[in-house]
Design an enzyme around this catalytic site. Sequence first.
Site, PDB file in Angstrom:
ATOM      1  N   GLY A  53      48.152  61.606  49.155  1.00 55.00           N
ATOM      2  CA  GLY A  53      48.733  62.392  47.869  1.00 55.00           C
ATOM      3  C   GLY A  53      50.016  61.373  47.288  1.00 55.00           C
ATOM      4  N   ALA A  54      49.477  60.101  47.368  1.00 56.44           N
ATOM      5  CA  ALA A  54      50.539  59.196  46.825  1.00 56.44           C
ATOM      6  C   ALA A  54      50.651  58.940  45.387  1.00 56.44           C
ATOM      7  CB  ALA A  54      50.414  57.823  47.444  1.00 56.44           C
ATOM      8  N   SER A  55      49.548  59.651  44.633  1.00 53.74           N
ATOM      9  CA  SER A  55      49.521  59.425  42.996  1.00 53.74           C
ATOM     10  C   SER A  55      50.618  59.897  42.396  1.00 53.74           C
ATOM     11  CB  SER A  55      48.202  60.031  42.568  1.00 53.74           C
ATOM     12  OG  SER A  55      48.169  61.408  42.943  1.00 53.74           O
ATOM     13  N   ARG A  56      51.384  60.927  43.042  1.00 53.65           N
ATOM     14  CA  ARG A  56      52.417  61.621  42.171  1.00 53.65           C
ATOM     15  C   ARG A  56      53.607  62.016  43.116  1.00 53.65           C
ATOM     16  NH1 ARG A  56      50.738  66.633  40.591  1.00 53.65           N
ATOM     17  NH2 ARG A  56      48.899  66.603  41.555  1.00 53.65           N
ATOM     18  N   VAL A  62      41.396  64.972  51.182  1.00 59.19           N
ATOM     19  CA  VAL A  62      41.816  65.015  52.668  1.00 59.19           C
ATOM     20  C   VAL A  62      41.166  66.254  53.200  1.00 59.19           C
ATOM     21  CG1 VAL A  62      43.871  63.996  52.351  1.00 59.19           C
ATOM     22  CG2 VAL A  62      43.983  66.371  52.184  1.00 59.19           C
ATOM     23  N   ASN A  77      51.040  63.757  53.393  1.00 53.63           N
ATOM     24  CA  ASN A  77      51.975  64.331  52.331  1.00 53.63           C
ATOM     25  C   ASN A  77      51.232  65.238  51.463  1.00 53.63           C
ATOM     26  OD1 ASN A  77      54.445  63.952  50.151  1.00 53.63           O
ATOM     27  ND2 ASN A  77      52.209  63.327  49.243  1.00 53.63           N
ATOM     28  N   TYR A 106      51.195  79.858  51.620  1.00 58.89           N
ATOM     29  CA  TYR A 106      51.830  78.356  51.571  1.00 58.89           C
ATOM     30  C   TYR A 106      52.517  78.357  53.003  1.00 58.89           C
ATOM     31  CZ  TYR A 106      54.292  74.324  49.991  1.00 58.89           C
ATOM     32  OH  TYR A 106      54.932  73.136  49.981  1.00 58.89           O
ATOM     33  N   ALA A 148      52.667  80.161  55.530  1.00 52.05           N
ATOM     34  CA  ALA A 148      51.948  80.164  56.667  1.00 52.05           C
ATOM     35  C   ALA A 148      51.300  78.917  57.169  1.00 52.05           C
ATOM     36  CB  ALA A 148      50.943  81.196  56.780  1.00 52.05           C
ATOM     37  N   LYS A 199      52.362  75.635  55.917  1.00 48.56           N
ATOM     38  CA  LYS A 199      53.642  74.721  56.296  1.00 48.56           C
ATOM     39  C   LYS A 199      53.972  75.264  57.743  1.00 48.56           C
ATOM     40  CE  LYS A 199      53.311  72.251  52.893  1.00 48.56           C
ATOM     41  NZ  LYS A 199      52.627  71.201  52.844  1.00 48.56           N
TER      42      LYS A 199
HETATM   43  P1  NAP Z   1      52.853  66.990  43.836  1.00 44.12           P
HETATM   44  O1  NAP Z   1      53.642  66.352  42.826  1.00 44.12           O
HETATM   45  O2  NAP Z   1      52.247  68.133  43.116  1.00 44.12           O
HETATM   46  O3  NAP Z   1      51.669  66.176  44.440  1.00 44.12           O
HETATM   47  C1  NAP Z   1      50.828  66.440  45.259  1.00 44.12           C
HETATM   48  C2  NAP Z   1      50.079  65.311  45.698  1.00 44.12           C
HETATM   49  O4  NAP Z   1      48.912  65.699  46.499  1.00 44.12           O
HETATM   50  C3  NAP Z   1      49.341  64.668  44.652  1.00 44.12           C
HETATM   51  O5  NAP Z   1      49.568  63.217  44.520  1.00 44.12           O
HETATM   52  C4  NAP Z   1      47.599  65.032  44.842  1.00 44.12           C
HETATM   53  O6  NAP Z   1      46.890  63.957  44.377  1.00 44.12           O
HETATM   54  C5  NAP Z   1      47.845  65.171  46.154  1.00 44.12           C
HETATM   55  N1  NAP Z   1      46.688  66.055  46.615  1.00 44.12           N
HETATM   56  C6  NAP Z   1      46.312  67.459  46.272  1.00 44.12           C
HETATM   57  N2  NAP Z   1      45.171  67.840  46.974  1.00 44.12           N
HETATM   58  C7  NAP Z   1      44.634  66.787  47.560  1.00 44.12           C
HETATM   59  C8  NAP Z   1      43.515  66.712  48.250  1.00 44.12           C
HETATM   60  N3  NAP Z   1      42.611  67.624  48.489  1.00 44.12           N
HETATM   61  N4  NAP Z   1      43.183  65.385  48.705  1.00 44.12           N
HETATM   62  C9  NAP Z   1      44.064  64.521  48.659  1.00 44.12           C
HETATM   63  N5  NAP Z   1      45.328  64.508  48.139  1.00 44.12           N
HETATM   64  C10 NAP Z   1      45.495  65.579  47.455  1.00 44.12           C
HETATM   65  O7  NAP Z   1      53.518  67.457  44.991  1.00 44.12           O
HETATM   66  P2  NAP Z   1      54.801  67.073  45.780  1.00 44.12           P
HETATM   67  O8  NAP Z   1      55.993  68.012  45.400  1.00 44.12           O
HETATM   68  O9  NAP Z   1      55.412  65.487  45.733  1.00 44.12           O
HETATM   69  O10 NAP Z   1      54.648  67.489  47.192  1.00 44.12           O
HETATM   70  C11 NAP Z   1      54.266  66.569  48.110  1.00 44.12           C
HETATM   71  C12 NAP Z   1      54.278  67.284  49.556  1.00 44.12           C
HETATM   72  O11 NAP Z   1      55.568  67.650  49.803  1.00 44.12           O
HETATM   73  C13 NAP Z   1      53.438  68.628  49.722  1.00 44.12           C
HETATM   74  O12 NAP Z   1      52.943  68.400  51.125  1.00 44.12           O
HETATM   75  C14 NAP Z   1      54.180  69.822  49.336  1.00 44.12           C
HETATM   76  O13 NAP Z   1      53.803  70.804  49.926  1.00 44.12           O
HETATM   77  C15 NAP Z   1      55.637  69.200  50.075  1.00 44.12           C
HETATM   78  N6  NAP Z   1      56.826  69.910  49.628  1.00 44.12           N
HETATM   79  C16 NAP Z   1      57.177  69.966  48.291  1.00 44.12           C
HETATM   80  C17 NAP Z   1      58.323  70.514  47.950  1.00 44.12           C
HETATM   81  C18 NAP Z   1      58.758  70.353  46.448  1.00 44.12           C
HETATM   82  O14 NAP Z   1      59.760  71.038  45.817  1.00 44.12           O
HETATM   83  N7  NAP Z   1      58.116  69.438  45.538  1.00 44.12           N
HETATM   84  C19 NAP Z   1      58.949  71.098  48.899  1.00 44.12           C
HETATM   85  C20 NAP Z   1      58.491  71.383  50.120  1.00 44.12           C
HETATM   86  C21 NAP Z   1      57.367  70.600  50.423  1.00 44.12           C
HETATM   87  P3  NAP Z   1      46.184  64.024  43.024  1.00 44.12           P
HETATM   88  O15 NAP Z   1      46.997  64.479  42.036  1.00 44.12           O
HETATM   89  O16 NAP Z   1      45.555  62.623  42.988  1.00 44.12           O
HETATM   90  O17 NAP Z   1      44.958  64.967  43.529  1.00 44.12           O
END
Ligand code: NAP
Length: 244
Positions: free
Chosen positions: A9-12, A61, A87, A152, A154, A156
């Site tokens: 999930g490194a695209s964003r 994934v 991630n 979500y 559960a 995590k």
């Molecule tokens: P985000 O900006 O929504 O990015 C999510 C990433 O996950 C994207 O690169 C997406 O890839 C990838 N992804 C989603 N489904 C996928 C799949 N089936 N296979 C491979 N890649 C997949 O989220 P983020 O905020 O950066 O979150 C990253 C991590 O941190 C997550 O595990 C999230 O639960 C955790 N987190 C985030 C926060 C927060 O406040 N932001 C807080 C706590 C934990 P594509 O776009 O290429 O599909």
Amino acid sequence: MKKTVLITGASRGIGRETAKLFAQNNYNVAINYYQGEEAAESLFRELINNNYSAIKVKADVRDRKEVDKMVTTIYNYFGNIDVLVNNAGVAQEKLFTDISEEDWDWIFDVNVKGIFNCCQSVLPKMISNKQGKIINISSIWGITGASCEVHYSAAKAAVIGFTKALAKEVGPSNIQVNCVCPGIIQTDMISHIDESIMEELKRETPLGVIGSPRDVGELVLFLASDKANFITGQIISPNGGLVI
Ligand code: NAP
């Protein structure tokens, strides 16, 4: 020798910023993406144009075959995977009574099964190398639970249990497995949250700010480094003090 990191999930968001940090710190970076082809391509170009070493690899994934194919591609290109950052994640806000079976499976398949797939795919080589670092991204909601995010939370929480158990099992092979539980981090994942709620969250946070993807990436980079060789099975939460 230069080390290689695979970041799912490194695209964003957090994954993208973490990929940049690893590249700046002399790693070969494997950028995993799923639907964000354009975003992954722009990150790949940015890294290559700065003379960093990177490839982009598409894989859902949730799908073991795609994950194994991705891992083989990285082995063929860079020779090894020294660090795995799990991630990739998805979130959803719904009343518990509105959560469908499909919603439940989607949240668990990406957030939990995705980690199972990636770990099983990279571990045989890490075990034979007697070296490796795995960093799983959970969430503060996996620690405290969040209303309207039961599935979500559960999922995590499962990542936390997974991390502790795997750390015990692979510790004797000199592989460290840790878990990062971010607080509120400014990414697409939380872009739907109202301005007023964000202000309230800021007020509730002792440090008075919303986190940035870099705040998480710096911790992941540290956990991947030799400085963290004695740290395993730990749950560390960069959250500005929101949860203490
Ligand atoms: P985000 O900006 O929504 O990015 C999510 C990433 O996950 C994207 O690169 C997406 O890839 C990838 N992804 C989603 N489904 C996928 C799949 N089936 N296979 C491979 N890649 C997949 O989220 P983020 O905020 O950066 O979150 C990253 C991590 O941190 C997550 O595990 C999230 O639960 C955790 N987190 C985030 C926060 C927060 O406040 N932001 C807080 C706590 C934990 P594509 O776009 O290429 O599909």
